[in-house]
Scaffold this motif. Structure first.
Motif, PDB file in Angstrom:
ATOM      1  N   GLU A 168      -5.190  10.852  -5.035  1.00 46.86           N
ATOM      2  CA  GLU A 168      -5.107  10.921  -6.916  1.00 46.86           C
ATOM      3  C   GLU A 168      -5.093   9.777  -7.196  1.00 46.86           C
ATOM      4  O   GLU A 168      -5.437  10.215  -8.557  1.00 46.86           O
ATOM      5  CB  GLU A 168      -3.742  11.275  -6.730  1.00 46.86           C
ATOM      6  CG  GLU A 168      -2.905   9.916  -6.728  1.00 46.86           C
ATOM      7  CD  GLU A 168      -2.876   9.673  -4.658  1.00 46.86           C
ATOM      8  OE1 GLU A 168      -2.266   8.669  -4.904  1.00 46.86           O
ATOM      9  OE2 GLU A 168      -3.321  10.081  -4.233  1.00 46.86           O
ATOM     10  N   LYS A 169      -5.805   8.758  -7.177  1.00 44.25           N
ATOM     11  CA  LYS A 169      -6.651   7.557  -7.809  1.00 44.25           C
ATOM     12  C   LYS A 169      -8.299   7.371  -8.045  1.00 44.25           C
ATOM     13  O   LYS A 169      -8.488   6.488  -8.484  1.00 44.25           O
ATOM     14  CB  LYS A 169      -5.327   5.820  -7.465  1.00 44.25           C
ATOM     15  CG  LYS A 169      -3.929   6.657  -7.631  1.00 44.25           C
ATOM     16  CD  LYS A 169      -4.004   5.836  -9.349  1.00 44.25           C
ATOM     17  CE  LYS A 169      -2.303   6.110  -9.858  1.00 44.25           C
ATOM     18  NZ  LYS A 169      -1.782   5.115  -9.137  1.00 44.25           N
ATOM     19  N   ILE A 170      -8.447   8.247  -7.544  1.00 51.44           N
ATOM     20  CA  ILE A 170      -9.610   8.105  -7.335  1.00 51.44           C
ATOM     21  C   ILE A 170     -10.654   7.884  -8.342  1.00 51.44           C
ATOM     22  O   ILE A 170     -11.698   7.272  -8.167  1.00 51.44           O
ATOM     23  CB  ILE A 170     -10.550  10.307  -6.900  1.00 51.44           C
ATOM     24  CG1 ILE A 170     -11.767   9.659  -5.975  1.00 51.44           C
ATOM     25  CG2 ILE A 170     -10.696  10.630  -7.364  1.00 51.44           C
ATOM     26  CD1 ILE A 170     -11.959   8.430  -4.506  1.00 51.44           C
ATOM     27  N   ASP A 195      -5.024  -9.624  -5.955  1.00 52.28           N
ATOM     28  CA  ASP A 195      -4.198  -9.427  -6.103  1.00 52.28           C
ATOM     29  C   ASP A 195      -4.727  -7.939  -6.870  1.00 52.28           C
ATOM     30  O   ASP A 195      -5.902  -8.163  -7.674  1.00 52.28           O
ATOM     31  CB  ASP A 195      -2.929  -9.716  -7.434  1.00 52.28           C
ATOM     32  CG  ASP A 195      -2.260  -7.887  -7.353  1.00 52.28           C
ATOM     33  OD1 ASP A 195      -1.345  -7.745  -6.077  1.00 52.28           O
ATOM     34  OD2 ASP A 195      -1.922  -7.224  -8.483  1.00 52.28           O
ATOM     35  N   GLY A 196      -4.975  -6.467  -6.195  1.00 50.54           N
ATOM     36  CA  GLY A 196      -5.647  -5.527  -6.832  1.00 50.54           C
ATOM     37  C   GLY A 196      -5.461  -4.164  -5.818  1.00 50.54           C
ATOM     38  O   GLY A 196      -4.583  -3.869  -5.218  1.00 50.54           O
ATOM     39  N   ILE A 197      -6.045  -3.145  -5.833  1.00 54.84           N
ATOM     40  CA  ILE A 197      -6.310  -2.252  -5.784  1.00 54.84           C
ATOM     41  C   ILE A 197      -7.707  -1.272  -5.252  1.00 54.84           C
ATOM     42  O   ILE A 197      -8.618  -1.840  -5.352  1.00 54.84           O
ATOM     43  CB  ILE A 197      -5.799  -0.699  -6.418  1.00 54.84           C
ATOM     44  CG1 ILE A 197      -6.637  -0.566  -7.741  1.00 54.84           C
ATOM     45  CG2 ILE A 197      -4.198  -1.012  -7.011  1.00 54.84           C
ATOM     46  CD1 ILE A 197      -5.741   0.179  -8.606  1.00 54.84           C
ATOM     47  N   PRO A 229      -4.749  -2.649  -1.357  1.00 56.16           N
ATOM     48  CA  PRO A 229      -4.388  -1.143  -0.693  1.00 56.16           C
ATOM     49  C   PRO A 229      -4.888  -0.345  -0.973  1.00 56.16           C
ATOM     50  O   PRO A 229      -5.463  -0.024  -2.573  1.00 56.16           O
ATOM     51  CB  PRO A 229      -3.098  -1.209  -1.011  1.00 56.16           C
ATOM     52  CG  PRO A 229      -2.620  -2.232  -2.224  1.00 56.16           C
ATOM     53  CD  PRO A 229      -4.045  -3.218  -2.464  1.00 56.16           C
ATOM     54  N   GLU A 230      -5.190   0.975  -0.450  1.00 60.95           N
ATOM     55  CA  GLU A 230      -5.677   2.530  -0.338  1.00 60.95           C
ATOM     56  C   GLU A 230      -4.882   2.728  -1.699  1.00 60.95           C
ATOM     57  O   GLU A 230      -3.961   3.053  -0.801  1.00 60.95           O
ATOM     58  CB  GLU A 230      -6.119   2.620   0.524  1.00 60.95           C
ATOM     59  CG  GLU A 230      -6.920   4.418   0.459  1.00 60.95           C
ATOM     60  CD  GLU A 230      -8.119   4.924  -0.209  1.00 60.95           C
ATOM     61  OE1 GLU A 230      -7.542   5.393  -0.985  1.00 60.95           O
ATOM     62  OE2 GLU A 230      -8.621   4.233  -0.049  1.00 60.95           O
ATOM     63  N   ASP A 290     -11.244   4.821  -2.093  1.00 67.18           N
ATOM     64  CA  ASP A 290     -12.276   5.598  -1.175  1.00 67.18           C
ATOM     65  C   ASP A 290     -13.502   4.248  -1.087  1.00 67.18           C
ATOM     66  O   ASP A 290     -14.882   4.268  -1.041  1.00 67.18           O
ATOM     67  CB  ASP A 290     -12.410   6.312  -2.063  1.00 67.18           C
ATOM     68  CG  ASP A 290     -13.907   7.195  -0.743  1.00 67.18           C
ATOM     69  OD1 ASP A 290     -13.574   7.661   0.276  1.00 67.18           O
ATOM     70  OD2 ASP A 290     -14.894   8.108  -2.125  1.00 67.18           O
ATOM     71  N   VAL A 291     -12.831   3.469  -0.415  1.00 64.08           N
ATOM     72  CA  VAL A 291     -14.026   2.191   0.430  1.00 64.08           C
ATOM     73  C   VAL A 291     -14.118   1.644   1.764  1.00 64.08           C
ATOM     74  O   VAL A 291     -13.049   2.472   2.381  1.00 64.08           O
ATOM     75  CB  VAL A 291     -13.921   1.134  -0.007  1.00 64.08           C
ATOM     76  CG1 VAL A 291     -14.267  -0.035   0.069  1.00 64.08           C
ATOM     77  CG2 VAL A 291     -13.370   0.986  -2.107  1.00 64.08           C
ATOM     78  N   THR A 292     -15.436   2.317   1.988  1.00 59.95           N
ATOM     79  CA  THR A 292     -15.721   1.895   3.590  1.00 59.95           C
ATOM     80  C   THR A 292     -16.587   1.076   3.366  1.00 59.95           C
ATOM     81  O   THR A 292     -17.485   0.686   2.819  1.00 59.95           O
ATOM     82  CB  THR A 292     -16.458   2.949   4.334  1.00 59.95           C
ATOM     83  OG1 THR A 292     -16.236   4.015   3.498  1.00 59.95           O
ATOM     84  CG2 THR A 292     -16.859   3.007   5.553  1.00 59.95           C
TER      85      THR A 292
END
Length: 469
Positions: free
Chosen positions: A441-443, A421-423, A436-437, A426-428
């Motif tokens: 605003e959470k950069i 579980d997490g977040i 989930p992205e 800006d990951v590619t």
């Protein structure tokens, strides 16, 4: 790098020396170096009968010198200089308030005779040896219950001559667990710096049950197929700093540990407040930084930054299993560059090797608050393999500002995730649905701690050696 660290680097590269000629080899009469502590008394190994011809056994000379110098522990401390030469030896023990200094042309060679390696008890947090059920061979350079001990030089070499041990391991001929090159136990204020370590029988540097440990400027070289030749393994240690090291290894470059199954749980001594920075690693069959698998005493507050990984199996790996208990939490990694990797990130909850069959199947590990940010990777087969434990998910995973360029023959699915579980931000390529992205605003997610740890306040000073015994 501050002015004092730059000066220390220059001293290592260009030591200020006065040379006294002898028929055997030039002997340094005076030089400067940097260390956490300076010493009042000095001696050379040759003064105690040491012979650096590569064939004469020097275990007795090393131990006689250190035993003699131990009398100065309470009156300014002492230092033992290892001059140019090839100094064959078995295991020997250090003392407190002591510095072992290796000339750049000094090579300490590990004996090929098992009788030169005393057998000692298993570590209490492991309950047994790692290679065998019984005890273990003492390390080449060993110390226990020490205060203020330094192993340094101007890039002198420890050569464990490990091939014999690797063959015995593969053939199942070991009676005891293989020795390490350096092991310091139950000690405080430890510096290991400016050395080259090659061909270790097993792990290279193993501080265990210790505090205030600095490992700096160490080069570690092992054949990439050599078994269990981990680079640096902080184990149940508090306040450790590993920096400016270059490691080529047959196993993990840095493996963070704290005991095995029920033995580690009972011993209950975590590794915490660990700084790893400016590390370059090559490890085709293992990890650059591994947390576990022996983590039953807990691992907390690990901060790694400015890491270069080349041709390695995984960048950061968490290894645990049912029965381990303990925890891995508050892990922060940033500014990591990876090139030619199997996985950038790997977490596994089924790393099932156990000390014995007495482990508690209800002892579930806690894996939480794992933070990776500001990373670039190229030629990667699979971005991540994140596998928690059913009914015991790994939580609080945060991955931010990470770009992974996949290899031409990469896996079709770049991420696999189960029981996590997490977040992400800006990951590619885009992570799995369990991360989930969070949007622009959470950069700033996955923030790296800004406050310093106590180990970062330990300073070095310019020390001198002159023969006065």
């Amino acid at each position: 790098m501050d002015v004092l660290l730059l000066l220390c680097a220059l001293l290592v590269a260009l030591p200020n020396v006065a040379v006294v000629e002898s028929r055997k080899a030039p002997v340094l009469d005076y030089f400067e170096y940097c260390a956490m502590s300076c010493r009042a008394y000095s001696a050379s190994l040759e003064e105690f009968g040491g012979v650096g011809d590569g064939t004469t056994l020097n275990t007795g000379a090393f131990q006689a010198a250190i035993d003699h110098l131990s009398q100065y522990a309470s009156s300014g401390g002492s230092q033992l200089y290892v001059p140019p030469g090839r100094w064959l030896t078995g295991s020997f023990n250090l003392t407190s308030h002591f510095t072992l200094f290796l000339h750049k042309d000094a090579v300490i060679l590990g004996s090929q005779d098992e009788n030169d390696w005393p057998v000692i008890d298993p570590l209490p947090s492991y309950g047994r040896g790692r290679d065998t059920q019984g005890g273990r061979f003492s390390s080449l350079i060993f110390g226990t219950n020490l205060t203020d001990v330094i192993i340094t030089g101007n890039n002198g070499t420890l050569d464990g001559q490990g091939d014999l041990w690797w063959q015995k391991f593969h053939k199942g001929e070991l009676s005891y667990t293989r020795p390490y090159l350096i092991e310091i136990m139950y000690s405080d204020n430890v510096q290991i710096s400016n050395l080259t370590l090659v061909n270790s029988p097993s792990w290279n540097v193993h501080p265990v049950y210790s505090s205030n440990v600095v490992v700096q400027g160490v080069t570690i070289l092992a054949p990439v197929t050599s078994p269990n030749t981990d680079g640096i393994n902080p184990d149940s240690c508090t306040n450790t700093r590993i920096e400016d090291c270059y490691i080529v290894s047959g196993d993990d470059c840095v493996a963070v540990k704290s005991g095995w199954d029920e033995y580690g749980i009972a011993y209950g001594m975590p590794t915490k407040q660990l700084v790893i920075r400016r590390l370059t690693c090559i490890s085709p069959f293992s990890a650059v930084i591994a947390l576990g698998s022996e983590m039953s005493g807990g691992i907390q507050d690990v901060r790694a930054e400015d890491i270069v990984a080349i041709n390695s199996e995984s960048g950061v790996r968490i290894k645990t299993a049912v029965g381990r208990g303990g925890y891995v939490k508050d892990i922060f990694v940033r500014r990591m560059t990876m090139n030619t990797m199997k996985w950038a990130f790997w977490m596994t909850g089924n790393y099932g090797s156990h000390a014995d069959d007495k482990y508690d199947p209800n002892a579930l590990p806690v894996i939480q608050n794992i933070n990776y940010r500001d990373m670039v990777a190229e030629n990667v087969t699979m971005a991540a393999r994140l596998e928690g434990i059913s009914g015991d998910p790994f939580t609080g995973i945060c991955i931010s500002n990470v770009t992974i360029q996949m290899a031409k023959k990469a896996k079709k699915v770049p991420w696999t995730c189960t029981d996590i579980d997490g977040i992400s931000s800006d990951v590619t390529p885009a992570p799995c649905n369990l991360l989930p992205e969070q949007g622009e605003e959470k950069i700033g997610a996955c923030t790296f701690p800004e406050e310093s740890l106590p180990i970062e306040d330990i300073q070095v000073q310019t020390c001198t050696y002159s023969r006065n015994l």
